[in-house]
Design a protein around this motif. Structure first.
Motif, PDB file in Angstrom:
ATOM      1  N   HIS A 214      26.730 135.619  20.352  1.00 26.04           N
ATOM      2  CA  HIS A 214      27.211 134.263  20.649  1.00 26.04           C
ATOM      3  C   HIS A 214      28.379 134.349  21.631  1.00 26.04           C
ATOM      4  O   HIS A 214      29.352 135.069  21.384  1.00 26.04           O
ATOM      5  N   LYS A 215      28.258 133.616  22.735  1.00 25.97           N
ATOM      6  CA  LYS A 215      29.373 133.600  23.691  1.00 25.97           C
ATOM      7  C   LYS A 215      30.270 132.426  23.306  1.00 25.97           C
ATOM      8  O   LYS A 215      29.823 131.264  23.325  1.00 25.97           O
ATOM      9  N   ASN A 216      31.524 132.692  22.937  1.00 26.89           N
ATOM     10  CA  ASN A 216      32.385 131.594  22.466  1.00 26.89           C
ATOM     11  C   ASN A 216      33.061 130.871  23.639  1.00 26.89           C
ATOM     12  O   ASN A 216      32.866 131.239  24.809  1.00 26.89           O
ATOM     13  N   GLN A 217      33.869 129.873  23.307  1.00 24.50           N
ATOM     14  CA  GLN A 217      34.445 129.024  24.371  1.00 24.50           C
ATOM     15  C   GLN A 217      35.422 129.773  25.262  1.00 24.50           C
ATOM     16  O   GLN A 217      35.707 129.371  26.384  1.00 24.50           O
ATOM     17  N   LYS A 218      35.942 130.884  24.747  1.00 22.18           N
ATOM     18  CA  LYS A 218      36.862 131.680  25.580  1.00 22.18           C
ATOM     19  C   LYS A 218      36.101 132.688  26.441  1.00 22.18           C
ATOM     20  O   LYS A 218      36.700 133.543  27.097  1.00 22.18           O
ATOM     21  N   GLY A 219      34.759 132.628  26.369  1.00 16.58           N
ATOM     22  CA  GLY A 219      33.952 133.552  27.166  1.00 16.58           C
ATOM     23  C   GLY A 219      33.841 134.934  26.548  1.00 16.58           C
ATOM     24  O   GLY A 219      33.443 135.892  27.208  1.00 16.58           O
ATOM     25  N   ARG A 220      34.234 135.048  25.266  1.00 19.22           N
ATOM     26  CA  ARG A 220      34.124 136.353  24.589  1.00 19.22           C
ATOM     27  C   ARG A 220      32.822 136.404  23.797  1.00 19.22           C
ATOM     28  O   ARG A 220      32.223 135.361  23.498  1.00 19.22           O
ATOM     29  N   TYR A 221      32.385 137.598  23.481  1.00 18.30           N
ATOM     30  CA  TYR A 221      31.072 137.775  22.856  1.00 18.30           C
ATOM     31  C   TYR A 221      31.227 138.087  21.362  1.00 18.30           C
ATOM     32  O   TYR A 221      31.846 139.103  21.008  1.00 18.30           O
ATOM     33  N   GLU A 222      30.686 137.205  20.523  1.00 13.70           N
ATOM     34  CA  GLU A 222      30.785 137.412  19.073  1.00 13.70           C
ATOM     35  C   GLU A 222      29.461 137.983  18.571  1.00 13.70           C
ATOM     36  O   GLU A 222      28.389 137.443  18.849  1.00 13.70           O
ATOM     37  N   VAL A 223      29.558 139.066  17.838  1.00 12.07           N
ATOM     38  CA  VAL A 223      28.355 139.758  17.361  1.00 12.07           C
ATOM     39  C   VAL A 223      28.561 140.155  15.903  1.00 12.07           C
ATOM     40  O   VAL A 223      29.658 140.608  15.543  1.00 12.07           O
ATOM     41  N   VAL A 224      27.513 140.013  15.122  1.00  7.97           N
ATOM     42  CA  VAL A 224      27.571 140.551  13.760  1.00  7.97           C
ATOM     43  C   VAL A 224      26.703 141.812  13.741  1.00  7.97           C
ATOM     44  O   VAL A 224      25.521 141.772  14.083  1.00  7.97           O
ATOM     45  N   ILE A 225      27.329 142.942  13.394  1.00 11.88           N
ATOM     46  CA  ILE A 225      26.591 144.208  13.354  1.00 11.88           C
ATOM     47  C   ILE A 225      26.701 144.777  11.945  1.00 11.88           C
ATOM     48  O   ILE A 225      27.807 145.034  11.464  1.00 11.88           O
ATOM     49  N   LYS A 226      25.547 144.962  11.346  1.00 10.45           N
ATOM     50  CA  LYS A 226      25.479 145.453   9.960  1.00 10.45           C
ATOM     51  C   LYS A 226      26.464 144.707   9.060  1.00 10.45           C
ATOM     52  O   LYS A 226      27.263 145.308   8.344  1.00 10.45           O
ATOM     53  N   GLY A 227      26.454 143.381   9.181  1.00  8.54           N
ATOM     54  CA  GLY A 227      27.257 142.539   8.283  1.00  8.54           C
ATOM     55  C   GLY A 227      28.718 142.402   8.688  1.00  8.54           C
ATOM     56  O   GLY A 227      29.472 141.644   8.083  1.00  8.54           O
ATOM     57  N   GLN A 228      29.133 143.118   9.731  1.00 11.79           N
ATOM     58  CA  GLN A 228      30.541 143.016  10.143  1.00 11.79           C
ATOM     59  C   GLN A 228      30.666 142.263  11.471  1.00 11.79           C
ATOM     60  O   GLN A 228      29.828 142.452  12.365  1.00 11.79           O
ATOM     61  N   SER A 229      31.697 141.418  11.564  1.00  8.65           N
ATOM     62  CA  SER A 229      31.863 140.612  12.800  1.00  8.65           C
ATOM     63  C   SER A 229      32.731 141.354  13.823  1.00  8.65           C
ATOM     64  O   SER A 229      33.751 141.952  13.463  1.00  8.65           O
ATOM     65  N   TYR A 230      32.309 141.270  15.065  1.00 12.17           N
ATOM     66  CA  TYR A 230      33.059 141.880  16.177  1.00 12.17           C
ATOM     67  C   TYR A 230      33.191 140.856  17.298  1.00 12.17           C
ATOM     68  O   TYR A 230      32.334 139.980  17.441  1.00 12.17           O
ATOM     69  N   VAL A 231      34.244 140.999  18.088  1.00  7.57           N
ATOM     70  CA  VAL A 231      34.375 140.174  19.301  1.00  7.57           C
ATOM     71  C   VAL A 231      34.644 141.112  20.481  1.00  7.57           C
ATOM     72  O   VAL A 231      35.527 141.975  20.400  1.00  7.57           O
ATOM     73  N   PHE A 232      33.856 140.944  21.541  1.00  3.73           N
ATOM     74  CA  PHE A 232      33.997 141.819  22.713  1.00  3.73           C
ATOM     75  C   PHE A 232      34.326 141.001  23.966  1.00  3.73           C
ATOM     76  O   PHE A 232      33.950 139.836  24.069  1.00  3.73           O
ATOM     77  N   ASP A 233      34.982 141.665  24.904  1.00  5.67           N
ATOM     78  CA  ASP A 233      35.255 141.032  26.207  1.00  5.67           C
ATOM     79  C   ASP A 233      34.121 141.309  27.183  1.00  5.67           C
ATOM     80  O   ASP A 233      33.925 140.547  28.130  1.00  5.67           O
ATOM     81  N   ALA A 234      33.426 142.421  26.998  1.00  6.09           N
ATOM     82  CA  ALA A 234      32.382 142.787  27.969  1.00  6.09           C
ATOM     83  C   ALA A 234      31.306 143.625  27.303  1.00  6.09           C
ATOM     84  O   ALA A 234      31.575 144.329  26.321  1.00  6.09           O
ATOM     85  N   LEU A 235      30.107 143.542  27.873  1.00  8.10           N
ATOM     86  CA  LEU A 235      28.957 144.273  27.348  1.00  8.10           C
ATOM     87  C   LEU A 235      28.433 145.209  28.440  1.00  8.10           C
ATOM     88  O   LEU A 235      28.374 144.808  29.605  1.00  8.10           O
ATOM     89  N   VAL A 236      28.055 146.412  28.058  1.00  7.30           N
ATOM     90  CA  VAL A 236      27.505 147.344  29.053  1.00  7.30           C
ATOM     91  C   VAL A 236      26.132 147.806  28.568  1.00  7.30           C
ATOM     92  O   VAL A 236      26.014 148.369  27.474  1.00  7.30           O
ATOM     93  N   ALA A 237      25.103 147.568  29.389  1.00  7.79           N
ATOM     94  CA  ALA A 237      23.743 147.997  29.026  1.00  7.79           C
ATOM     95  C   ALA A 237      23.524 149.427  29.504  1.00  7.79           C
ATOM     96  O   ALA A 237      23.534 149.705  30.706  1.00  7.79           O
ATOM     97  N   CYS A 238      23.356 150.328  28.567  1.00  3.23           N
ATOM     98  CA  CYS A 238      23.039 151.734  28.889  1.00  3.23           C
ATOM     99  C   CYS A 238      21.806 152.121  28.080  1.00  3.23           C
ATOM    100  O   CYS A 238      21.764 153.177  27.443  1.00  3.23           O
TER     101      CYS A 238
END
Ligand SMILES: Cc1cc2nc3c(=O)[nH]c(=O)nc-3n(C[C@H](O)[C@H](O)[C@H](O)COP(=O)(O)OP(=O)(O)OC[C@H]3O[C@@H](n4cnc5c(N)ncnc54)[C@H](O)[C@@H]3O)c2cc1C
Length: 407
Positions: A214-238
């Motif tokens: 989910h991209k929030n209003q501040k342009g940050r990326y909210e992700v739930v991974i294995k039940g835990q919430s994280y917020v990222f500024d950037a994503l890198v596809a490798c």
């Protein structure tokens, strides 16, 4: 001067093309060659780009050769994108509206990053590390961004994580497979890597496919991974790379995962060759390593000059220095544990595993014996026996530490 007919044209300017040109000139000094390359700069050492995120790099820095070299070698270099190939009338057309005919053609269009399908994200939300321009964008982002999610823990993902964390960034890596670099190393080595990553506070989460972000209003990326919430500024596809086959498929050449070639690296059209990361060899092998592409370029140049040579892949190696470790892997994908004798040795922080068939070395992985990496490579090329390995590259015990108290 760019002409309209060339006896030899190469599409894609990277190591396959460079190596083909160099070898071509050993046979023929004069024939004009056209190289059409789709990037914004002269062909460069792609392997360097994601290893220099911390300090950055100039546009010219990793060049394989300068303009003078192409001119001296009678190569017309056109930075343009080939959009069409017609094998019947042996024509290529470019985005910049050029059209050329060829005698022989080499397709060396390499591979491109796989972008994971994650709901909530558009394609341009991802950073990549495929081309120099991609890494330049990542470097620019890293000036402001702090928290990075890297998707994919192959060698490019791990190297990128190493750079970002050394730049003071917070890094989480997710991977479809349970272990990092799992296709290159057994668990005993990937466990060491995981421990070193943890020491640097890189969080590795294996065995997971992220399905939504989910991209929030501040342009940050909210992700739930294995039940835990994280917020990222950037994503890198490798998440790996796929061969650039569109041009060949649309031209009606035989393609599968890559462009299908025979052992002389000819496609289904005898005057069109494909080599490097784009080509799929008999048996389905697709290389993905710098030296493998370099070798294939050399073979095409010989075959175009009627010195017929088959491509029989020697064991190319991958080496990388990440998280204070030196890692080396060669032919590990060919290991069949039940059919091989496996010798696992350790001394100090060095670990090496050799895979033998009929007392011939077929594959090897090693950690922290970087100074002798070339000898390990030679042992593989020459299929050394266990005895020869023990004689030529004995496992050195850790240096004994003696302490003499000063009087
Ligand atoms: C970040 C990164 C790090 C790597 N590190 C290592 C490493 O440490 N060791 C190792 O052995 N390997 C490494 N590799 C893999 C290695 O770089 C590749 O195997 C090698 O570059 C393949 O060379 P190539 O000539 O087949 O094509 P590529 O290097 O993929 O180049 C193909 C070129 O063709 C161009 N092109 C594509 N389509 C067209 C078109 N239609 N018209 C014009 N141009 C076109 C592309 O833009 C590109 O410039 C790394 C790869 C990446 C991305």
């Amino acid at each position: 001067m760019v002409e309209s007919h060339y006896p030899f044209i190469i599409i894609g300017g990277s190591i396959t093309a460079y190596s083909a040109i160099k070898t071509f000139r050993e046979f023929d000094k004069d024939t004009r060659i056209l190289l059409v390359s789709g990037e914004d700069r002269l062909p460069y050492k792609r392997t360097k780009i994601n290893k220099h995120i911390i300090r950055g790099f100039d546009k010219e820095e990793f060049r394989l050769a300068d303009e003078k070299w192409y001119a001296q070698n009678n190569v017309d270099l056109l930075l343009d994108w080939v959009v069409n190939l017609n094998p019947d009338d042996k024509t290529i057309s470019t985005k910049g509206k050029h059209q050329f005919t060829f005698g022989r053609l080499l397709i060396a269009t390499g591979a491109t990053s796989v972008i994971p399908q994650i709901s909530g994200l558009t394609l341009n939300e991802y950073h990549k590390v495929q081309n120099a321009i991609d890494v330049e964008k990542l470097i620019a982002t890293s000036k402001e961004a702090h928290a990075f999610l890297i998707i994919g823990a192959g060698v490019e993902g791990i190297e990128t994580a190493d750079q970002l964390v050394r730049k003071g960034k917070k890094v989480v890596i997710v991977n479809r497979l349970p272990h990092p670099m799992q296709k290159l190393f057994p668990a005993s080595i990937t466990d060491i890597l995981k421990t070193e990553m943890k020491k640097k506070e890189v969080e590795f989460i294996g065995g997971i496919n992220i399905s939504s972000v989910h991209k929030n209003q501040k342009g940050r990326y909210e992700v739930v991974i294995k039940g835990q919430s994280y917020v990222f500024d950037a994503l890198v596809a490798c998440a790996g790379a796929i061969p650039n086959i569109t041009l060949a498929t649309e031209a009606g050449l035989e393609t599968d995962r890559g462009i299908v070639v025979n052992k002389w690296l000819q496609t289904s059209h005898p005057h069109i060759y494909a080599a490097g990361d784009v080509s799929q060899h008999p048996g389905g092998y697709i290389s993905g390593l710098w030296h493998a592409a370099e070798y294939q370029g050399k073979i095409v140049a010989q075959n175009v000059n009627n010195y017929y040579m088959k491509f029989e892949a020697p064991p190319f190696r991958l080496k990388t220095e990440v998280f204070n470790l030196f890692l080396f892997s060669a032919a590990y994908e060919s290991v069949i544990p039940d059919e091989m004798e496996i010798i696992n040795e350790e001394a100090g922080d060095v670990q090496r595993i050799f895979y033998f068939k009929d007392d011939k070395l077929k594959a090897a992985v090693m950690i922290n014996d970087g100074e002798r990496a070339k000898t390990y490579q030679l042992a593989l090329m020459e299929e050394w026996s266990l005895e020869k390995i023990k004689n030529k590259i004995p496992l050195q015990p850790p240096m004994a530490f003696s302490f003499s108290p000063s009087k």
